[in-house]
Enzyme design. Structure first.
Site, PDB file in Angstrom:
ATOM      1  N   LYS A 231     -18.690  12.837   8.643  1.00 38.82           N
ATOM      2  CA  LYS A 231     -17.794  11.776   8.134  1.00 38.82           C
ATOM      3  C   LYS A 231     -16.597  11.618   9.067  1.00 38.82           C
ATOM      4  O   LYS A 231     -15.791  12.531   9.216  1.00 38.82           O
ATOM      5  CB  LYS A 231     -17.316  12.126   6.714  1.00 38.82           C
ATOM      6  N   ASP A 236      -7.609   8.058   5.873  1.00 43.87           N
ATOM      7  CA  ASP A 236      -8.051   7.558   4.572  1.00 43.87           C
ATOM      8  C   ASP A 236      -6.828   7.216   3.725  1.00 43.87           C
ATOM      9  O   ASP A 236      -6.256   8.073   3.064  1.00 43.87           O
ATOM     10  CB  ASP A 236      -8.929   8.612   3.873  1.00 43.87           C
ATOM     11  N   LYS A 243      -4.123   5.401  -2.089  1.00 44.26           N
ATOM     12  CA  LYS A 243      -3.779   6.747  -2.542  1.00 44.26           C
ATOM     13  C   LYS A 243      -2.274   6.848  -2.820  1.00 44.26           C
ATOM     14  O   LYS A 243      -1.481   6.078  -2.275  1.00 44.26           O
ATOM     15  CB  LYS A 243      -4.143   7.766  -1.449  1.00 44.26           C
ATOM     16  N   ASP A 254      -9.371  13.401   7.496  1.00 44.20           N
ATOM     17  CA  ASP A 254     -10.588  12.902   6.857  1.00 44.20           C
ATOM     18  C   ASP A 254     -11.728  12.661   7.854  1.00 44.20           C
ATOM     19  O   ASP A 254     -12.808  12.228   7.482  1.00 44.20           O
ATOM     20  CB  ASP A 254     -10.277  11.644   6.041  1.00 44.20           C
ATOM     21  N   ASP A 313     -11.586   4.062  -2.417  1.00 45.10           N
ATOM     22  CA  ASP A 313     -11.231   5.396  -1.925  1.00 45.10           C
ATOM     23  C   ASP A 313     -12.463   6.312  -1.849  1.00 45.10           C
ATOM     24  O   ASP A 313     -12.397   7.389  -1.276  1.00 45.10           O
ATOM     25  CB  ASP A 313     -10.154   6.003  -2.829  1.00 45.10           C
ATOM     26  N   GLU A 315     -14.904   6.102   0.089  1.00 46.62           N
ATOM     27  CA  GLU A 315     -15.411   5.434   1.291  1.00 46.62           C
ATOM     28  C   GLU A 315     -16.327   6.327   2.127  1.00 46.62           C
ATOM     29  O   GLU A 315     -17.204   5.838   2.826  1.00 46.62           O
ATOM     30  CB  GLU A 315     -14.235   4.950   2.163  1.00 46.62           C
ATOM     31  N   ARG A 317     -18.710   8.442   1.322  1.00 49.07           N
ATOM     32  CA  ARG A 317     -20.131   8.390   0.947  1.00 49.07           C
ATOM     33  C   ARG A 317     -20.784   7.090   1.415  1.00 49.07           C
ATOM     34  O   ARG A 317     -21.977   7.035   1.650  1.00 49.07           O
ATOM     35  CB  ARG A 317     -20.259   8.583  -0.565  1.00 49.07           C
TER      36      ARG A 317
HETATM   37  N1  BES Z   1     -11.141  11.916   1.632  1.00 44.14           N
HETATM   38  C1  BES Z   1     -11.179  11.910   0.217  1.00 44.14           C
HETATM   39  C2  BES Z   1     -11.518  13.267  -0.369  1.00 44.14           C
HETATM   40  C3  BES Z   1     -10.535  14.374  -0.227  1.00 44.14           C
HETATM   41  C4  BES Z   1      -9.290  14.315  -0.840  1.00 44.14           C
HETATM   42  C5  BES Z   1     -10.886  15.511   0.472  1.00 44.14           C
HETATM   43  C6  BES Z   1      -8.427  15.375  -0.747  1.00 44.14           C
HETATM   44  C7  BES Z   1     -10.023  16.569   0.558  1.00 44.14           C
HETATM   45  C8  BES Z   1      -8.792  16.498  -0.048  1.00 44.14           C
HETATM   46  C9  BES Z   1     -12.225  10.945  -0.307  1.00 44.14           C
HETATM   47  O1  BES Z   1     -12.476   9.834   0.477  1.00 44.14           O
HETATM   48  C10 BES Z   1     -11.736  10.465  -1.626  1.00 44.14           C
HETATM   49  O2  BES Z   1     -10.718   9.851  -1.656  1.00 44.14           O
HETATM   50  N2  BES Z   1     -12.480  10.779  -2.670  1.00 44.14           N
HETATM   51  C11 BES Z   1     -12.107  10.436  -4.000  1.00 44.14           C
HETATM   52  C12 BES Z   1     -13.322   9.867  -4.696  1.00 44.14           C
HETATM   53  C13 BES Z   1     -13.024   9.161  -5.980  1.00 44.14           C
HETATM   54  C14 BES Z   1     -12.287   7.888  -5.716  1.00 44.14           C
HETATM   55  C15 BES Z   1     -14.336   8.852  -6.686  1.00 44.14           C
HETATM   56  C16 BES Z   1     -11.630  11.701  -4.688  1.00 44.14           C
HETATM   57  O3  BES Z   1     -12.167  12.769  -4.433  1.00 44.14           O
HETATM   58  O4  BES Z   1     -10.674  11.595  -5.468  1.00 44.14           O
HETATM   59 ZN    ZN Z   2     -12.113  10.072   2.506  1.00 39.94          ZN
HETATM   60 ZN    ZN Z   3     -11.141   8.218   0.058  1.00 39.81          ZN
END
Ligand code: BES
Ligand code: ZN
Ligand code: ZN
Length: 465
Positions: A231, A236, A243, A254, A313, A315, A317
């Site tokens: 990834k 992000d 966020k 990220d 957010d 993104e 996946r």
């Molecule tokens: N990059 C983040 C995941 C992340 C956040 C990894 C903090 C490590 C620390 C990812 O893109 C994300 O924002 N995921 C969301 C998904 C949700 C919107 C379904 C998450 O994990 O809150």
């Molecule tokens: Zn992310």
């Molecule tokens: Zn994200």
């Protein structure tokens, strides 16, 4: 980047200060063999052989020897020499007994700093600390592991302003030119046509940070195909589902999955494993602008599945989905992906344990065995099919985020699973790629978590005879 090769050298009888490693069990017996002045000195310093990473210097004929407490002097951990390498003065050292083995890695990484952005380094420049070993055969491999780990750290630590999709591309180009591997980059209209999800996530970024799929191929055509996917979200922001400030603060990291994937590719090629390697890095910035993709948009993925955007957010996946679909088209025997995919994996397992998913129990068992061998843990989580319905969309084939807060790392993995054909062995590593608090050999900041475990797995499978 730190040149690790000169720091670990073969024993040719050169002078080297001895390092005595003691533990709770061996300390008292060891102490009995020492001259009385050592005993007095160690007592005065309250060195009891029990406190991890503690060490003391013992004067010896105008120079000194070192004694250091480790958890188990017979089974050295990768990090038990790191504090010494960080702290000791310039010079050559050698274990008084035995060889460093795994602990050589920490010796090397204890001397790596990310000081690209420091104009006044407060510590005076210290010369290299060399470790002398009679086990010359392992030197190259440890130096390569340290180099790969430092590469992950440096890429992750580099601010997003200085590391966008173009710089990730450059990192892969550098690997290609070092090794003679073939690189290909898809961007612009070819990306929009062939990889709609990658193009959508990257749509808000300015021209010079345009989204792309970076691919590298290496190896002999007849060797088993292995795809490694990472990834590469260079920042992000969350997109239109922006966020919070605290949620965004670390999001330069990220692209940590991409950093792991590039480092793994470098290790595979460096060791010349018998694989035909396919590295895939979808590289984007998840930004905000008038051209950003939106909640409620429906995008037809490369595989043909219609994905409804529930949350911009989620993104990672999306970009992985198109990259996994591409990887699967070449019919690999194994696909491994690395991603800083979910906050939920961190809630479940904390910062140190990557969440590991596999659609193949034999592969999972090998991964857990390899992780144990190299002291780089992975924790298996279930691809619990019943949760698939949490990804239901009212009007499309699938939504990119679950409709509730539970099992977030599992639903993310289940989303990815839809893009991997049944019968293709697949592992997914949801890693933090970060360390919140410094430990010996592992400063606060970007870090490789799960890299050595997966490389060990590949080595166990594909090492040339
Ligand atoms: N990059 C983040 C995941 C992340 C956040 C990894 C903090 C490590 C620390 C990812 O893109 C994300 O924002 N995921 C969301 C998904 C949700 C919107 C379904 C998450 O994990 O809150
Ligand atoms: Zn992310
Ligand atoms: Zn994200």
């Amino acid at each position: 980047m730190t040149d690790f090769a000169p720091l670990l050298v073969a024993d040719r009888g050169q002078p080297a200060r001895p390092i005595h490693l003691v533990d709770k069990q061996s300390f008292n017996d060891w102490l009995k063999q020492r001259p009385p002045e050592d005993r007095a000195l160690l007592e005065a310093q309250r060195f009891d052989g029990k406190t991890g990473f503690a060490f003391a210097l013992l004067p010896r004929g105008g120079d000194f020897e070192v004694v250091s407490a480790v958890k188990d002097a017979r089974e050295l951990s990768p990090w038990c020499l790191a504090k010494l390498a960080e702290s000791l003065p310039e010079g050559a050292y050698k274990l008084a007994q035995g060889e460093p083995g795994k602990a050589a890695l920490g010796w090397l990484l204890g001397q790596h700093r990310f000081d690209e952005y420091r104009s006044n380094i407060d510590e005076p420049e210290r010369g290299p600390r060399l470790l002398v070993t009679a086990d010359a055969a392992m030197i190259d491999a440890v130096v390569r592991l340290a180099g790969a780990t430092a590469l992950v750290r440096d890429l992750v630590n580099t601010p997003a302003a200085n590391l966008g999709p173009a710089e990730l591309e450059k990192a892969v180009r550098d690997l290609a030119s070092e090794t003679g591997a073939k690189i290909g980059v898809t961007s612009g209209t070819a990306l929009a046509d062939g990889y709609p999800l990658i193009a959508a996530v990257g749509a808000a970024a300015p021209e010079e940070r345009a989204p792309r799929l970076i691919e590298l191929e290496w190896g002999k055509p007849d060797d088993p195909r292995v795809a490694v996917v990472g990834k590469g979200v260079c920042f992000d922001s969350g997109g239109l589902d922006l966020k919070s400030a605290s949620g965004m603060r670390l999001m330069k990291k990220d692209m940590g999955g991409a950093a792991h994937a590039i480092a793994l590719a470098r290790l595979v090629i460096g060791r010349r494993l018998r694989v035909r390697l396919h590295l895939l890095i979808p590289a984007v910035e998840n930004a905000v602008s008038g051209s950003a993709y939106r909640p409620g948009d429906i995008i037809k993925s490369r595989k043909g599945l219609f994905v409804e955007i529930d949350n911009t957010d989620a993104e990672g996946r999306l970009i992985l989905a198109d990259a996994l679909a591409r990887a699967a088209e070449s019919e690999p025997g194994l696909i491994v992906d690395f991603a800083t995919l979910t906050g939920a994996a961190r809630v479940a397992l904390g910062p140190d344990l990557p969440a590991f998913f596999a659609n193949d129990d034999a592969l999972a068992a090998e991964a857990s065995q390899s992780a144990g061998e190299v002291g780089d843990p992975l924790w298996r989580m279930p691809l619990w099919e019943a949760y698939d319905e949490m990804l239901k969309s009212d009007i499309a084939d699938v939504a990119n985020a679950a409709n509730g807060p539970m099992a977030g790392c599992i639903t993310a993995a289940l989303f990815l699973k839809r893009f991997v054909p049944d019968g293709v062995s697949w592992a997914h590593v949801d890693t933090y790629a970060w360390r919140d608090a410094s430990r010996p050999g592992r400063p606060k900041g970007g870090d490789a978590l799960g890299l050595r475990a997966i490389f060990e797995l590949l080595k166990n499978r594909y090492l040339p005879d």
